[in-house]
Design a protein around this motif. Sequence first.
Motif, short mmCIF file in Angstrom:
data_model
loop_
_atom_site.label_atom_id
_atom_site.label_comp_id
_atom_site.label_asym_id
_atom_site.label_seq_id
_atom_site.Cartn_x
_atom_site.Cartn_y
_atom_site.Cartn_z
N CYS A 1 -40.02 81.14 62.77
CA CYS A 1 -40.68 80.17 63.65
C CYS A 1 -40.21 80.36 65.08
O CYS A 1 -39.18 80.99 65.35
CB CYS A 1 -40.41 78.74 63.18
SG CYS A 1 -38.67 78.23 63.27
N GLY A 2 -40.97 79.80 65.99
CA GLY A 2 -40.64 79.88 67.41
C GLY A 2 -41.89 79.77 68.25
O GLY A 2 -43.01 79.75 67.73
N ASP A 3 -41.71 79.69 69.56
CA ASP A 3 -42.87 79.55 70.44
C ASP A 3 -43.81 80.75 70.32
O ASP A 3 -45.01 80.64 70.54
CB ASP A 3 -42.45 79.33 71.89
CG ASP A 3 -41.52 80.42 72.42
OD1 ASP A 3 -41.17 81.34 71.65
OD2 ASP A 3 -41.14 80.34 73.60
N SER B 1 -36.91 75.20 68.54
CA SER B 1 -37.63 75.40 67.29
C SER B 1 -36.68 75.30 66.10
O SER B 1 -36.95 74.58 65.12
CB SER B 1 -38.33 76.76 67.29
OG SER B 1 -39.24 76.86 66.22
N LYS C 1 -48.85 78.30 62.19
CA LYS C 1 -47.81 77.92 63.15
C LYS C 1 -46.42 78.49 62.86
O LYS C 1 -45.48 78.29 63.62
CB LYS C 1 -47.71 76.39 63.28
CG LYS C 1 -48.96 75.74 63.85
CD LYS C 1 -48.74 74.25 64.07
CE LYS C 1 -49.92 73.59 64.77
NZ LYS C 1 -51.15 73.64 63.98
N CYS C 2 -46.27 79.18 61.73
CA CYS C 2 -45.04 79.90 61.43
C CYS C 2 -45.38 81.00 60.43
O CYS C 2 -46.48 81.01 59.87
CB CYS C 2 -43.95 78.97 60.86
SG CYS C 2 -44.26 78.42 59.17
N SER D 1 -35.37 81.65 63.76
CA SER D 1 -36.10 81.22 64.95
C SER D 1 -35.93 82.22 66.09
O SER D 1 -36.14 81.90 67.25
CB SER D 1 -35.61 79.82 65.39
OG SER D 1 -34.23 79.85 65.74
N ALA E 1 -42.94 75.75 70.45
CA ALA E 1 -41.73 75.96 69.67
C ALA E 1 -41.47 74.80 68.71
O ALA E 1 -41.10 75.00 67.55
CB ALA E 1 -40.54 76.14 70.60
N VAL E 2 -41.67 73.57 69.19
CA VAL E 2 -41.46 72.39 68.34
C VAL E 2 -42.44 72.38 67.17
O VAL E 2 -42.05 72.17 66.02
CB VAL E 2 -41.61 71.10 69.17
CG1 VAL E 2 -41.65 69.87 68.26
CG2 VAL E 2 -40.47 70.97 70.17
N CYS F 1 -36.47 72.19 63.32
CA CYS F 1 -36.60 72.53 61.91
C CYS F 1 -35.41 72.02 61.11
O CYS F 1 -35.56 71.39 60.06
CB CYS F 1 -36.75 74.04 61.75
SG CYS F 1 -36.94 74.59 60.04
N SER G 1 -43.94 74.85 65.80
CA SER G 1 -43.61 75.92 64.86
C SER G 1 -42.41 75.54 64.00
O SER G 1 -42.40 75.80 62.79
CB SER G 1 -43.32 77.21 65.62
OG SER G 1 -43.13 78.29 64.74
N GLY G 2 -41.40 74.91 64.61
CA GLY G 2 -40.25 74.45 63.84
C GLY G 2 -40.63 73.43 62.79
O GLY G 2 -40.14 73.44 61.66
#
Length: 369
Positions: A339-341, A16, A327-328, A173, A351-352, A20, A354-355
């Motif tokens: 951010c993160g899963d 994440s 998402k974040c 993250s 995770a992606v 980002c 969110s990043g």
Amino acid sequence: MSGVVSKVAVLGSGISGAVCASTLARNGLSVTIFESARGPGGRMSQRREITEDGKELLFDHGAPYFTVSNADMLGIVHDWEARGLVAEWKENFGSFDFVSKKFVDIEKERLSKKYVGVPGMNSICSALCHEPGVDRKFGVGVGRVEWLEDEDSWSLIGLDGQFLGRFKGVVASDKNIVSPRFTDVTGRPPPLDSRLIPELAVKVKEIPVSPCFALMLAFEEPVSSVPVRGLSFKNSEVLSWAFCNSSKPERSTISEQWVLHSTDEYAKGVIAQMGLKKPSNEALAKVADELFQEFLDTGLNIPRPFFKKAHRWGSAFPAASIAGEDKCLWDGKKRLAICGDFCVSPNVEGAVLSGLAASAKFIEILSCL
């Protein structure tokens, strides 16, 4: 370091944070990643072990692979494929039932593509962290994140008390950034004072997690009694799944390597006894023996490994998502994103995404940075 204000600090180089940071850099922002570990990856880290006779063993001991369901994520994965960072893991998977002592639900056809980083799961994070515009500070843990009201910026202090720099924005993250769990593990207060971001802190403070122990095994001979290269376990209180790490693309085939993960119930029981502090080698050796014994109790002909070692993932696997459609988490006034899963879904894709969402918040306010 100088007192010049840099642009954005990203805390953590898991997938994440790495996504980002690289996205921000591609959009012209100056980015510095801080990572307390020696290298990038987080739960996508690759564990390097050297045996007594000098053999090098590499294990993806966290996330074994990932799948894709989101269109944006699919486009990113296709880019990673073109760059040689990921490949499809084309093996059969199934389940083993401890009651019937039989394999069940063996895949007749692959319902979804399983992707892995090559030559290790951490390869993706490593490539993203080394893109132009991303400054990397590995082995540098952040002990305090302070808001300077008069200067409208953030100040970062290392775990050793060293001044790490001032930044116009921060991306965290790590879900433990304001959590008392950080104190339980390290004995130190969380890096970020929850009073600085009260509304966000309420959401992040007590995210439920599923602890896990990973067992890394290496065999001189193939584990031929297992007809699949990845399997989940049914009706086991100890093991949740196992994967043959050496069957992934571009892995060493000098020996056969497996990674097993415990159930969260087993891990919670062990942690209740030993606490959240870093486990001793003796405690991990006992866990390794118990996990391997459960593998033997399948009744399959499992050979004796020449390498066996356990690793604890204390709070890496979130059991909830907290950010919804955003998402974040975002504080626009202080320019802080979390951010993160744990914000989207407890997997690599979550995770992606969110990043990406965190980077989009900063890209929207480029003129203010």
